[in-house]
Write a protein that holds these residues in place. Sequence first.
Motif, short mmCIF file in Angstrom:
data_model
loop_
_atom_site.label_atom_id
_atom_site.label_comp_id
_atom_site.label_asym_id
_atom_site.label_seq_id
_atom_site.Cartn_x
_atom_site.Cartn_y
_atom_site.Cartn_z
N ALA A 259 35.04 -14.86 -15.77
CA ALA A 259 34.20 -13.67 -15.59
C ALA A 259 34.81 -12.64 -14.65
O ALA A 259 34.69 -11.44 -14.89
CB ALA A 259 32.83 -14.09 -15.07
N TYR A 260 35.49 -13.08 -13.57
CA TYR A 260 35.94 -12.14 -12.54
C TYR A 260 37.45 -12.09 -12.32
O TYR A 260 37.94 -11.16 -11.68
CB TYR A 260 35.25 -12.47 -11.20
CG TYR A 260 33.76 -12.39 -11.29
CD1 TYR A 260 33.12 -11.16 -11.36
CD2 TYR A 260 32.98 -13.54 -11.32
CE1 TYR A 260 31.74 -11.07 -11.45
CE2 TYR A 260 31.61 -13.46 -11.41
CZ TYR A 260 30.99 -12.23 -11.47
OH TYR A 260 29.62 -12.16 -11.57
N GLU A 261 38.18 -13.06 -12.78
CA GLU A 261 39.62 -13.16 -12.60
C GLU A 261 40.05 -12.85 -11.16
O GLU A 261 40.83 -11.94 -10.91
CB GLU A 261 40.35 -12.23 -13.57
CG GLU A 261 40.13 -12.60 -15.00
CD GLU A 261 40.89 -11.70 -15.97
OE1 GLU A 261 41.91 -11.12 -15.57
OE2 GLU A 261 40.45 -11.60 -17.11
N PRO A 262 39.55 -13.63 -10.19
CA PRO A 262 39.93 -13.38 -8.79
C PRO A 262 41.39 -13.76 -8.54
O PRO A 262 41.99 -14.52 -9.30
CB PRO A 262 38.99 -14.30 -8.00
CG PRO A 262 38.71 -15.41 -8.94
CD PRO A 262 38.69 -14.80 -10.31
N GLY A 263 41.94 -13.24 -7.46
CA GLY A 263 43.30 -13.61 -7.07
C GLY A 263 43.35 -15.07 -6.67
O GLY A 263 42.33 -15.67 -6.32
N ILE B 276 37.40 -19.56 -1.82
CA ILE B 276 35.99 -19.70 -2.20
C ILE B 276 35.68 -21.14 -2.61
O ILE B 276 34.74 -21.75 -2.11
CB ILE B 276 35.63 -18.73 -3.34
CG1 ILE B 276 35.64 -17.29 -2.82
CG2 ILE B 276 34.28 -19.08 -3.96
CD1 ILE B 276 35.54 -16.25 -3.91
N PHE B 277 36.47 -21.69 -3.51
CA PHE B 277 36.14 -23.00 -4.04
C PHE B 277 36.57 -24.14 -3.11
O PHE B 277 35.98 -25.22 -3.15
CB PHE B 277 36.68 -23.16 -5.46
CG PHE B 277 35.88 -22.36 -6.42
CD1 PHE B 277 34.61 -22.76 -6.78
CD2 PHE B 277 36.36 -21.15 -6.91
CE1 PHE B 277 33.84 -22.01 -7.64
CE2 PHE B 277 35.59 -20.39 -7.77
CZ PHE B 277 34.32 -20.82 -8.13
N GLY B 278 37.55 -23.92 -2.27
CA GLY B 278 37.90 -24.91 -1.26
C GLY B 278 36.76 -25.09 -0.27
O GLY B 278 36.34 -26.21 0.04
N VAL B 279 36.25 -23.97 0.23
CA VAL B 279 35.13 -24.02 1.17
C VAL B 279 33.88 -24.58 0.49
O VAL B 279 33.17 -25.41 1.06
CB VAL B 279 34.86 -22.62 1.78
CG1 VAL B 279 33.55 -22.60 2.54
CG2 VAL B 279 36.02 -22.19 2.66
#
Length: 138
Positions: A84-88, A95-98
């Motif tokens: 959906a967002y293609e983040p860096g 984000i997903f580690g935290v």
Amino acid sequence: MSDMISGSPQPDREMKRAVWRGWRRRCPNCGEGALMDGYLKVRRECPHCGEALHHHRADDGPPYLTLLIVGHIIGPAMLWVFVAYEPGPWTFMAIFGVAAVVLSLWFLPRLKGLIVGVQWAARMHGFGRDAAPQDEAA
């Protein structure tokens, strides 16, 4: 149906209530006393009703269930966010580690309490039996 232990009938223990109390990190017997002494250490006995809790054998179950649940939450969320967002890559990992660490830290003590509640309700590992307390050094 009552359980026969040591030749004396003992009343059934309600599994659903014990599991809910364990999830809330409360004594599976009374629901009032704190189950944990700190983050993950289960108390030897309930401070409210005196129920012995040292019998538990919640060893590898809570971490396994935590990884299973968190993985099933984080995995699809990672796929959805990426599409959906293609983040860096650094943003994505941050984000997903935290999120994975926070979810794991939240679930782990609750799942340990849940497993202690199951063991208590099912009278596993000495719960409900007239057993001598374990030695502190053991």
